[in-house]
Design a protein around this motif. Structure first.
Motif, PDB file in Angstrom:
ATOM      1  N   TYR A 282      -7.699  -1.354   1.061  1.00 42.47           N
ATOM      2  CA  TYR A 282      -7.079  -2.669   0.961  1.00 42.47           C
ATOM      3  C   TYR A 282      -6.008  -2.794   2.038  1.00 42.47           C
ATOM      4  O   TYR A 282      -5.498  -1.791   2.537  1.00 42.47           O
ATOM      5  CB  TYR A 282      -6.489  -2.889  -0.437  1.00 42.47           C
ATOM      6  CG  TYR A 282      -7.548  -2.897  -1.507  1.00 42.47           C
ATOM      7  CD1 TYR A 282      -8.493  -3.928  -1.557  1.00 42.47           C
ATOM      8  CD2 TYR A 282      -7.631  -1.881  -2.437  1.00 42.47           C
ATOM      9  CE1 TYR A 282      -9.487  -3.926  -2.528  1.00 42.47           C
ATOM     10  CE2 TYR A 282      -8.625  -1.871  -3.411  1.00 42.47           C
ATOM     11  CZ  TYR A 282      -9.549  -2.898  -3.442  1.00 42.47           C
ATOM     12  OH  TYR A 282     -10.542  -2.898  -4.388  1.00 42.47           O
TER      13      TYR A 282
ATOM     14  N   ALA B 161      -2.790   0.665  -4.260  1.00 42.70           N
ATOM     15  CA  ALA B 161      -2.637  -0.694  -3.736  1.00 42.70           C
ATOM     16  C   ALA B 161      -2.072  -1.551  -4.858  1.00 42.70           C
ATOM     17  O   ALA B 161      -2.389  -1.338  -6.037  1.00 42.70           O
ATOM     18  CB  ALA B 161      -3.985  -1.252  -3.271  1.00 42.70           C
TER      19      ALA B 161
ATOM     20  N   ASN C 289      -6.313   2.716  -4.061  1.00 46.71           N
ATOM     21  CA  ASN C 289      -6.529   2.044  -2.780  1.00 46.71           C
ATOM     22  C   ASN C 289      -7.931   2.352  -2.252  1.00 46.71           C
ATOM     23  O   ASN C 289      -8.316   3.502  -2.129  1.00 46.71           O
ATOM     24  CB  ASN C 289      -5.476   2.476  -1.754  1.00 46.71           C
ATOM     25  CG  ASN C 289      -5.573   1.672  -0.478  1.00 46.71           C
ATOM     26  OD1 ASN C 289      -6.224   0.637  -0.429  1.00 46.71           O
ATOM     27  ND2 ASN C 289      -4.917   2.137   0.557  1.00 46.71           N
TER      28      ASN C 289
ATOM     29  N   ILE D 204       0.881  -1.165   0.000  1.00 51.22           N
ATOM     30  CA  ILE D 204       0.000   0.000   0.000  1.00 51.22           C
ATOM     31  C   ILE D 204       0.923   1.220   0.000  1.00 51.22           C
ATOM     32  O   ILE D 204       1.816   1.322   0.840  1.00 51.22           O
ATOM     33  CB  ILE D 204      -0.920   0.042   1.248  1.00 51.22           C
ATOM     34  CG1 ILE D 204      -1.735  -1.242   1.374  1.00 51.22           C
ATOM     35  CG2 ILE D 204      -1.788   1.283   1.230  1.00 51.22           C
ATOM     36  CD1 ILE D 204      -2.748  -1.481   0.298  1.00 51.22           C
TER      37      ILE D 204
END
Length: 132
Positions: A43, A26, A40, A21
């Motif tokens: 996640y 992500a 992202n 991340i």
């Protein structure tokens, strides 16, 4: 199962793991050589995920393009105005790609090609902490 396959249609179902991340990105690892970057959405690193990608949401190229990965054509089938390519990427099972006969380069069995994904149409299942 049969009900879900009728519901989502023909799709590539690929196992992955969230490996990193970074700010608002992500990274999902498919193989040692293939990582897919997405926005992202909460996640979590080291969580397993499934990427569901319809064949028409891949693009095939003769040469490398940004965010593409290499594959080898194992088979193809003409399907009206489209061609279904079976492409081996890394050590995972082959993926199925659908391309328009009139919009693409000519490909043949054994050709190395480069594949990228229309990520806006990819579905991600998992990769997050389970909510109670």
């Amino acid at each position: 199962d049969v009900c879900s396959s009728d519901l989502i249609g023909e799709s590539n179902i690929l196992d992955s793991v969230v490996t990193k991340i970074d700010n608002n990105k992500a990274y999902f690892c498919l193989t040692d050589d293939i990582t897919i970057e997405v926005e992202n959405e909460d996640y979590v690193e080291n969580k397993k995920a499934i990427l569901v990608i319809r064949p028409e949401n891949f693009n095939a190229h003769k040469n490398s393009v940004l965010n593409s990965f290499k594959g080898v054509i194992k088979d193809y089938v003409y399907d009206g105005s489209t061609i279904k390519l079976e492409v081996q990427i890394g050590i995972i099972k082959p993926i199925i790609i659908k391309i328009n006969v009139f919009d693409n380069d000519v490909f043949d069995i054994g050709d190395e090609i480069y594949v990228d994904i229309d990520k806006s149409k990819m579905t991600i299942i998992g990769g997050k902490d389970e909510k109670e």
